[in-house]
Design a protein around this motif. Structure first.
Motif, mmCIF file in Angstrom:
data_model
loop_
_atom_site.group_PDB
_atom_site.id
_atom_site.type_symbol
_atom_site.label_atom_id
_atom_site.label_comp_id
_atom_site.label_asym_id
_atom_site.label_seq_id
_atom_site.Cartn_x
_atom_site.Cartn_y
_atom_site.Cartn_z
ATOM 1 N N ALA A 1 2.371 6.792 0.161
ATOM 2 C CA ALA A 1 1.974 7.469 0.891
ATOM 3 C C ALA A 1 2.598 6.454 2.244
ATOM 4 C CB ALA A 1 0.468 7.012 1.484
ATOM 5 N N LYS A 2 4.385 6.457 2.610
ATOM 6 C CA LYS A 2 5.134 6.010 3.834
ATOM 7 C C LYS A 2 4.954 6.568 4.866
ATOM 8 C CE LYS A 2 9.128 3.450 3.794
ATOM 9 N NZ LYS A 2 7.944 2.146 3.951
ATOM 10 N N ASN A 3 4.541 6.574 5.714
ATOM 11 C CA ASN A 3 4.518 7.732 7.256
ATOM 12 C C ASN A 3 4.230 8.436 6.569
ATOM 13 O OD1 ASN A 3 6.541 4.828 7.850
ATOM 14 N ND2 ASN A 3 8.712 6.926 6.824
ATOM 15 N N ARG A 4 2.975 8.409 6.232
ATOM 16 C CA ARG A 4 1.823 10.239 5.902
ATOM 17 C C ARG A 4 1.007 9.795 5.226
ATOM 18 N NH1 ARG A 4 1.293 10.516 0.439
ATOM 19 N NH2 ARG A 4 3.060 10.237 -0.727
ATOM 20 N N CYS B 1 -4.169 5.325 -0.711
ATOM 21 C CA CYS B 1 -2.639 4.832 -1.813
ATOM 22 C C CYS B 1 -3.194 6.295 -2.309
ATOM 23 C CB CYS B 1 -2.583 4.047 -2.260
ATOM 24 S SG CYS B 1 -3.724 3.527 -4.288
ATOM 25 N N ASP B 2 -1.676 6.568 -2.609
ATOM 26 C CA ASP B 2 -1.382 7.778 -2.854
ATOM 27 C C ASP B 2 -2.149 7.585 -4.937
ATOM 28 O OD1 ASP B 2 -0.354 9.480 -1.169
ATOM 29 O OD2 ASP B 2 1.508 9.405 -2.410
ATOM 30 N N ARG C 1 0.746 -1.203 0.296
ATOM 31 C CA ARG C 1 -0.054 -0.157 -0.214
ATOM 32 C C ARG C 1 1.344 1.323 -0.316
ATOM 33 N NH1 ARG C 1 -2.364 4.176 2.369
ATOM 34 N NH2 ARG C 1 -0.728 3.891 4.496
ATOM 35 N N GLU C 2 2.081 1.156 0.357
ATOM 36 C CA GLU C 2 2.915 2.376 1.050
ATOM 37 C C GLU C 2 3.613 2.574 -0.628
ATOM 38 O OE1 GLU C 2 4.650 1.597 4.620
ATOM 39 O OE2 GLU C 2 3.224 2.527 5.749
#
Lengths: 252, 353, 73
Positions: B200-203, A63-64, A42-43
């Motif tokens: 979207a890592k740590n945000r 997600c972005d 997801r990240e």
């Protein structure tokens, strides 16, 4: 003691959707979120939303994301992926978005072998704008802009995107699936996982075409629409894998 | 680091972009800007960058959208017809507040037109060729060296305003070779790009979008964009005034035509006719005040363009009736010569008596 | 009772795809309506025959169904 065996995937926001009752988008959104969760990506996932019913997909998947202009998602995904090759890019597009205004973009993204995954929702009409004819409207199908039923003489033939893209060497994995009954949905998820796997392993372009019910656009009840997929759509759009990674072929 | 090289405008544009830290170019062949993609197709890989010749200018502008949204400095270039194809994308880029640099090496239009230089895309660039209330910051160089400087500035301005910047060159500037110095410049401190889509890592996750179904929200968004344009008008207007102190007649011209006008001014002054020039360098934001002030001191302004009169409308807005505004233009790729300009000024001079 | 499902009545739009998917016919369309005016699906398993096979949940476009299964201790 009862154990939960099926629940909302983590990557999916716990909110209602704007989709019509019985629309296939909700199912495909869930499959996408499940695959994202299962790969734990997801990240590092970035999605590109289309213009169409699914323009609001970013309200549902956590997600972005970009929101693309109509038909241009593959170009946007290309731009992003080239900047951050480590990200996992997907575009989510309808048949008007991908098979009509966006044909050049999808063909060339596939031909360049862009390492992105495309979820292509084929529901044979333009849903958001009220059920107009799409390039995938099947012969004889009435829509708000093919009121007499689509005829080859007037409106040409339904375009088979999966077969067309499978002829491109840049395409690594191309499959067509459907989400009109549980068995098909299970197979659809398997194909989607394979498509993401191709990207994660850097093997090139992957696309899964989902035949998806659109009760409102077809003027049917939510329970009739899946039958229409089975009896009418699948004959025009045969299911199957039209391209698989070379390595897999040798394995089989 | 500033070595001097003899280079075409097109190639200089490519090198300037690289010197400004641009590592991504998405373009498409169209005369007269072809040397830009050609140059960058081998130069970008040398600096670990990425060049793609897209399937169309439409795809190219959306690759720019993607790369800019991912936080990269990104360039695209084209000429009239290609810039027309990019208009929808440019409107989306402005709405989504993405920084990027677009170069239009203008050629004669409309339609397929011709491949010789012109300035007939002025309206398209300054009044917005796409849909909705938006503006690009528009820079208009007149020499190859100035083109280099403005392209490098363009990347900083794009990041400063999170807005696309377009550089209006023309076929002359693009295809002409001139000595150019690539002066190093201290990096500008610009705000961090925390809005990009990079996973979207740590945000919380980021969105790059322009759909606002709620009209109040969309109005607020429009007003936010508008404030940027007012900021540009306040801080970043650029104009050159040339021999205007003692001038009795002023020429208004930009880009290639301004260079030709300087020759005409030299000849006219030798003939005892004191002529000066106002040369807008940013044509958006337009130097209206300069024209307001100058129209207090002279009775006649001659606008010279390679078009049938587009910048003249902005000149008139600045002059606001305080002086007579005349026009002389050549189109179709015809370029006004200095003696034509001399003749037009002499005509005005005779009418002044 | 080997399995059971919980239907989020507010998310449900009464499309009834789950009704057809359930092999044991344990889901019906409720009489009452939810806040959006849809007749939500309702799980009726008086004889406890649900096996938690998740077919209903697979079909649900609104992800409104959670499925539970008896843990084999």
């Amino acid at each position: 003691m009862m154990k939960v065996v099926f629940e909302r995937p983590k990557s999916m926001f716990p909110v209602p959707t704007h989709y019509c009752p019985g629309c296939g988008h909700g199912i495909v959104h869930r499959l996408l979120a499940e695959v994202i969760d299962e790969f734990g990506i997801r990240e590092r996932v970035v999605g590109v939303a289309p213009v169409g019913c699914a323009v609001l997909i970013y309200n549902y998947i956590n997600c972005d994301m970009y929101e693309a202009a109509h038909g241009r998602a593959p170009a946007i995904a290309t731009g992003c992926k080239r900047v951050h090759p480590d990200l996992i890019l997907f575009t989510y597009q309808g048949d008007g978005d991908l098979a009509s205004i966006g044909t050049a973009e999808i063909i060339h993204a596939a031909n360049r072998g862009e390492n992105i995954t495309v979820l292509f929702l084929n529901n044979a009409v333009y849903g958001m704008t009220g059920g107009q004819m799409a390039p995938t409207t099947i012969l004889g199908q009435r829509t708000t802009t093919s009121p007499l039923g689509r005829s080859p003489k007037r409106e040409g033939y339904p375009i088979r995107i999966a077969e067309m893209l499978a002829t491109l060497e840049g395409a690594t994995y191309i499959a067509r699936v459907a989400v009109h009954n549980p068995r098909a949905i299970i197979a659809a998820k398997k194909a989607l996982k394979k498509a993401f796997e191709v990207q994660i392993n850097g093997l090139g372009f992957s696309l899964v075409e989902f035949l998806s019910p659109c009760p409102t656009g077809w003027g049917m009840s939510s329970t009739e629409a899946p039958k229409w997929v089975e009896e009418k759509m699948i004959p025009s759009f045969p299911l199957g894998e039209f391209k698989v990674p070379k390595s897999e072929k040798s394995v089989k | 680091m500033g070595e001097k090289v003899l280079i075409t405008g097109n190639e200089a544009i490519g090198e300037a972009a690289i010197r400004a830290g641009c590592r991504f170019f998405f373009g498409y062949p169209i005369t007269p800007q072809n040397k830009i993609p050609e140059y960058l197709s081998y130069r970008l890989p040398q600096v670990g960058g990425c060049f793609i010749q897209a399937e169309s200018e439409i795809a190219a502008i959306y690759m720019v959208f993607g790369a800019a949204g991912a936080g990269a400095r990104v360039l695209t270039s084209s000429s009239g017809p290609g810039i027309s194809l990019k208009q929808e994308g440019i409107s989306y880029i402005s709405a989504a507040e993405l920084p990027c640099v677009i170069v239009n090496v203008m050629r004669a239009g409309p339609g397929l037109g011709g491949i010789l230089p012109s300035q007939s895309d002025y309206f398209q660039a300054t009044k917005g060729g796409g849909h909705g209330d938006y503006h690009l910051l528009v820079l208009a160089p007149s020499t190859v060296q100035e083109t280099v400087n403005l392209v490098m500035d363009a990347f900083d301005l794009a990041d400063k305003y999170r807005n696309p910047v377009i550089v209006l060159a023309d076929g002359y500037i693009g295809q002409m070779m001139e000595p150019v110095e690539f002066k190093g410049r201290p990096p500008k401190e610009l705000s961090a790009k925390d809005w990009t889509v990079t996973g979207a890592k740590n945000r919380p996750r980021n969105l790059i979008k322009s759909l606002y179904l709620d009209p109040e929200e969309l109005e607020q968004h429009n007003l936010k964009l508008h404030r940027k344009y007012l900021e540009m008008a306040k801080n970043d207007v650029r104009v050159e005034t040339y021999l205007t102190d003692d001038a009795e007649i002023i020429i208004a011209a930009y880009g290639t035509v301004a260079r030709i006008a300087k020759t005409a001014i030299k000849i006219l002054r030798e003939k005892g006719i004191k002529v000066g020039m106002v040369r807008p360098i940013t044509v958006f934001p337009f130097p209206y005040e300069t024209f307001t002030e100058i129209s207090e001191k002279v009775d006649d302004i001659l606008v010279v363009e390679m078009s049938l009169g587009q910048m003249i409308e902005d000149v008139k807005l600045g002059v606001c009736g305080r002086a007579n505004v005349h026009f002389y233009g050549r189109v179709g790729g015809m370029v006004p010569t200095y003696d034509e300009i001399v003749r037009e000024i002499e005509k005005i001079k005779r009418s002044q008596v | 009772m080997v399995g059971k499902i919980v239907i989020n009545k507010e998310l449900c739009k009464g499309c009834a795809l789950c009704v057809g998917a359930c092999p044991q016919k344990l889901i019906v369309v409720a009489e009452e309506i939810n806040s959006k005016g849809y007749h939500p699906a309702e799980f009726v398993d008086s004889n406890g025959v649900c096996t938690g096979c998740i077919l209903c949940a697979l079909m649900c476009p609104e992800v409104a169904i959670e499925v539970f299964r008896e843990e084999k201790t």
